[in-house]
Motif scaffolding. Structure first.
Motif, PDB file in Angstrom:
ATOM      1  N   PRO A  70      -4.305 -25.521  50.989  1.00 29.49           N
ATOM      2  CA  PRO A  70      -5.969 -25.118  51.079  1.00 29.49           C
ATOM      3  C   PRO A  70      -6.524 -24.320  49.925  1.00 29.49           C
ATOM      4  O   PRO A  70      -6.014 -23.566  49.429  1.00 29.49           O
ATOM      5  CB  PRO A  70      -6.252 -24.378  52.391  1.00 29.49           C
ATOM      6  N   GLY A  71      -7.597 -24.351  49.329  1.00 31.03           N
ATOM      7  CA  GLY A  71      -7.760 -23.332  48.350  1.00 31.03           C
ATOM      8  C   GLY A  71      -8.215 -21.732  48.175  1.00 31.03           C
ATOM      9  O   GLY A  71      -8.136 -21.240  47.841  1.00 31.03           O
ATOM     10  N   SER A  72      -8.282 -21.479  49.779  1.00 36.57           N
ATOM     11  CA  SER A  72      -9.077 -20.651  50.403  1.00 36.57           C
ATOM     12  C   SER A  72      -7.371 -19.578  50.019  1.00 36.57           C
ATOM     13  O   SER A  72      -7.324 -18.216  50.212  1.00 36.57           O
ATOM     14  CB  SER A  72      -8.612 -19.778  51.656  1.00 36.57           C
ATOM     15  N   ALA A  73      -5.735 -20.263  49.851  1.00 38.22           N
ATOM     16  CA  ALA A  73      -4.229 -19.563  49.096  1.00 38.22           C
ATOM     17  C   ALA A  73      -4.486 -18.693  48.503  1.00 38.22           C
ATOM     18  O   ALA A  73      -3.904 -17.824  47.596  1.00 38.22           O
ATOM     19  CB  ALA A  73      -3.269 -20.606  49.925  1.00 38.22           C
ATOM     20  N   PHE A  74      -6.121 -19.434  47.077  1.00 39.98           N
ATOM     21  CA  PHE A  74      -6.232 -18.720  45.781  1.00 39.98           C
ATOM     22  C   PHE A  74      -6.788 -17.884  45.853  1.00 39.98           C
ATOM     23  O   PHE A  74      -7.426 -17.011  44.929  1.00 39.98           O
ATOM     24  CB  PHE A  74      -5.954 -19.617  45.106  1.00 39.98           C
ATOM     25  N   GLY A  75      -7.330 -17.211  47.004  1.00 38.37           N
ATOM     26  CA  GLY A  75      -8.520 -15.965  46.692  1.00 38.37           C
ATOM     27  C   GLY A  75      -9.900 -16.300  47.233  1.00 38.37           C
ATOM     28  O   GLY A  75      -9.915 -17.919  47.779  1.00 38.37           O
ATOM     29  N   PRO A  76     -10.946 -15.743  47.501  1.00 37.17           N
ATOM     30  CA  PRO A  76     -11.586 -16.548  48.500  1.00 37.17           C
ATOM     31  C   PRO A  76     -12.567 -16.997  47.906  1.00 37.17           C
ATOM     32  O   PRO A  76     -13.672 -17.893  47.846  1.00 37.17           O
ATOM     33  CB  PRO A  76     -12.877 -15.086  48.402  1.00 37.17           C
ATOM     34  N   THR A  77     -12.470 -16.898  46.301  1.00 39.62           N
ATOM     35  CA  THR A  77     -13.362 -17.638  45.391  1.00 39.62           C
ATOM     36  C   THR A  77     -13.008 -19.165  45.562  1.00 39.62           C
ATOM     37  O   THR A  77     -14.056 -20.167  45.041  1.00 39.62           O
ATOM     38  CB  THR A  77     -13.403 -17.616  43.745  1.00 39.62           C
ATOM     39  N   GLY A  78     -11.425 -19.385  46.062  1.00 39.39           N
ATOM     40  CA  GLY A  78     -10.630 -20.804  45.967  1.00 39.39           C
ATOM     41  C   GLY A  78     -11.329 -21.507  47.592  1.00 39.39           C
ATOM     42  O   GLY A  78     -11.604 -22.778  47.733  1.00 39.39           O
ATOM     43  N   GLU A  79     -12.089 -20.717  48.083  1.00 39.66           N
ATOM     44  CA  GLU A  79     -12.418 -21.184  49.427  1.00 39.66           C
ATOM     45  C   GLU A  79     -13.488 -22.394  49.134  1.00 39.66           C
ATOM     46  O   GLU A  79     -14.160 -22.771  48.172  1.00 39.66           O
ATOM     47  CB  GLU A  79     -12.940 -20.688  49.938  1.00 39.66           C
ATOM     48  N   HIS A  80     -13.844 -24.181  50.134  1.00 40.33           N
ATOM     49  CA  HIS A  80     -13.917 -25.458  49.893  1.00 40.33           C
ATOM     50  C   HIS A  80     -13.546 -25.926  48.963  1.00 40.33           C
ATOM     51  O   HIS A  80     -14.050 -26.821  48.512  1.00 40.33           O
ATOM     52  CB  HIS A  80     -15.758 -24.469  49.875  1.00 40.33           C
ATOM     53  N   HIS A  81     -12.375 -25.633  47.953  1.00 38.18           N
ATOM     54  CA  HIS A  81     -11.241 -26.325  47.113  1.00 38.18           C
ATOM     55  C   HIS A  81      -9.883 -26.415  47.716  1.00 38.18           C
ATOM     56  O   HIS A  81      -9.130 -25.954  48.641  1.00 38.18           O
ATOM     57  CB  HIS A  81     -11.305 -25.494  46.452  1.00 38.18           C
ATOM     58  N   VAL A  82      -9.430 -27.577  47.279  1.00 35.45           N
ATOM     59  CA  VAL A  82      -7.946 -27.830  47.558  1.00 35.45           C
ATOM     60  C   VAL A  82      -7.411 -28.083  46.010  1.00 35.45           C
ATOM     61  O   VAL A  82      -7.903 -27.939  45.378  1.00 35.45           O
ATOM     62  CB  VAL A  82      -7.546 -28.919  48.592  1.00 35.45           C
ATOM     63  N   ARG A  83      -5.979 -27.691  46.384  1.00 34.34           N
ATOM     64  CA  ARG A  83      -5.122 -27.727  45.098  1.00 34.34           C
ATOM     65  C   ARG A  83      -4.496 -28.812  45.226  1.00 34.34           C
ATOM     66  O   ARG A  83      -3.645 -29.015  46.234  1.00 34.34           O
ATOM     67  CB  ARG A  83      -4.012 -26.814  44.535  1.00 34.34           C
ATOM     68  N   MET A  84      -3.996 -29.542  44.228  1.00 32.31           N
ATOM     69  CA  MET A  84      -3.401 -31.090  44.318  1.00 32.31           C
ATOM     70  C   MET A  84      -2.478 -31.073  43.150  1.00 32.31           C
ATOM     71  O   MET A  84      -3.816 -30.592  41.477  1.00 32.31           O
ATOM     72  CB  MET A  84      -4.456 -32.005  44.205  1.00 32.31           C
ATOM     73  N   ALA A  85      -1.667 -30.357  43.450  1.00 32.89           N
ATOM     74  CA  ALA A  85      -0.544 -30.890  42.468  1.00 32.89           C
ATOM     75  C   ALA A  85      -0.537 -32.415  41.507  1.00 32.89           C
ATOM     76  O   ALA A  85      -0.462 -33.000  42.867  1.00 32.89           O
ATOM     77  CB  ALA A  85       0.702 -30.130  42.757  1.00 32.89           C
ATOM     78  N   TYR A  86       0.447 -32.645  40.719  1.00 31.39           N
ATOM     79  CA  TYR A  86       0.271 -33.964  39.924  1.00 31.39           C
ATOM     80  C   TYR A  86       1.747 -33.758  39.218  1.00 31.39           C
ATOM     81  O   TYR A  86       2.060 -34.831  38.075  1.00 31.39           O
ATOM     82  CB  TYR A  86      -0.550 -34.598  39.416  1.00 31.39           C
ATOM     83  N   CYS A  87       2.174 -33.099  39.269  1.00 31.72           N
ATOM     84  CA  CYS A  87       3.525 -32.801  39.132  1.00 31.72           C
ATOM     85  C   CYS A  87       4.703 -33.747  40.662  1.00 31.72           C
ATOM     86  O   CYS A  87       6.053 -33.774  40.257  1.00 31.72           O
ATOM     87  CB  CYS A  87       4.336 -31.724  39.018  1.00 31.72           C
ATOM     88  N   VAL A  88       4.529 -34.948  40.722  1.00 31.40           N
ATOM     89  CA  VAL A  88       4.914 -35.865  41.401  1.00 31.40           C
ATOM     90  C   VAL A  88       5.112 -37.200  40.664  1.00 31.40           C
ATOM     91  O   VAL A  88       4.253 -37.334  39.804  1.00 31.40           O
ATOM     92  CB  VAL A  88       4.143 -35.898  42.743  1.00 31.40           C
ATOM     93  N   SER A  89       5.253 -38.128  41.653  1.00 33.46           N
ATOM     94  CA  SER A  89       5.203 -39.421  40.721  1.00 33.46           C
ATOM     95  C   SER A  89       3.943 -39.888  40.916  1.00 33.46           C
ATOM     96  O   SER A  89       3.749 -39.802  41.850  1.00 33.46           O
ATOM     97  CB  SER A  89       6.035 -40.635  41.962  1.00 33.46           C
ATOM     98  N   GLU A  90       3.730 -41.061  39.511  1.00 37.64           N
ATOM     99  CA  GLU A  90       2.726 -41.815  40.069  1.00 37.64           C
ATOM    100  C   GLU A  90       2.304 -42.592  40.971  1.00 37.64           C
ATOM    101  O   GLU A  90       1.571 -42.985  41.761  1.00 37.64           O
ATOM    102  CB  GLU A  90       2.334 -42.486  38.482  1.00 37.64           C
TER     103      GLU A  90
END
Length: 133
Positions: free
Chosen positions: A97-117
């Motif tokens: 959840p984007g809110s884990a990165f502060g109030p401006t992250g709300e309504h966003h998500v973080r998707m890491a692409y350091c995983v396999s294709e």
């Protein structure tokens, strides 16, 4: 006096193992970094291509230097935590959840692409199934 010598050697000075690691990092071949950058670049292109296929779920800006993308949720949702939990429960896709990165992250998500294709493809296949056009 003697305790201060031990203190200096163990707390203030850089540990020997860190010095050896730094020396290796500065003097050895860096060819693996080019390969790593190419791999991450390919994965970044893939995740952006897949995000572009679900504009009814996410809006995004292509990242320049990170190993993750931070899309804004445009699908109906209450907040980023609720959306992330629902995506995990219904599609089996984990995002942060984007809110884990502060109030401006709300309504966003973080998707890491350091995983396999393959993992990226599977995740977005599931997202597309969960959020059909």
């Amino acid at each position: 006096g003697e305790v201060l010598k031990v203190h200096d050697a163990t707390i203030i000075c850089t540990p020997r193992i860190s010095q050896i690691a730094a020396l290796a990092g500065l003097t050895r071949s860096r060819d693996h970094l080019d390969e790593f950058a190419t791999t991450l670049g390919r994965r970044r292109e893939l995740i952006c291509e897949r995000l572009a296929r679900v504009p009814h779920v996410f809006e995004f800006a292509k990242p320049d230097g990170a190993y993750y993308v931070f899309p804004r949720i445009v699908a109906a949702h209450r907040d980023s935590v609720e959306f992330s939990l629902q995506l995990l429960d219904t599609a089996g896709v984990a995002v942060t959840p984007g809110s884990a990165f502060g109030p401006t992250g709300e309504h966003h998500v973080r998707m890491a692409y350091c995983v396999s294709e393959e993992a990226i493809v599977e995740a977005f296949d599931r997202i597309e199934t969960q959020y059909p056009i």
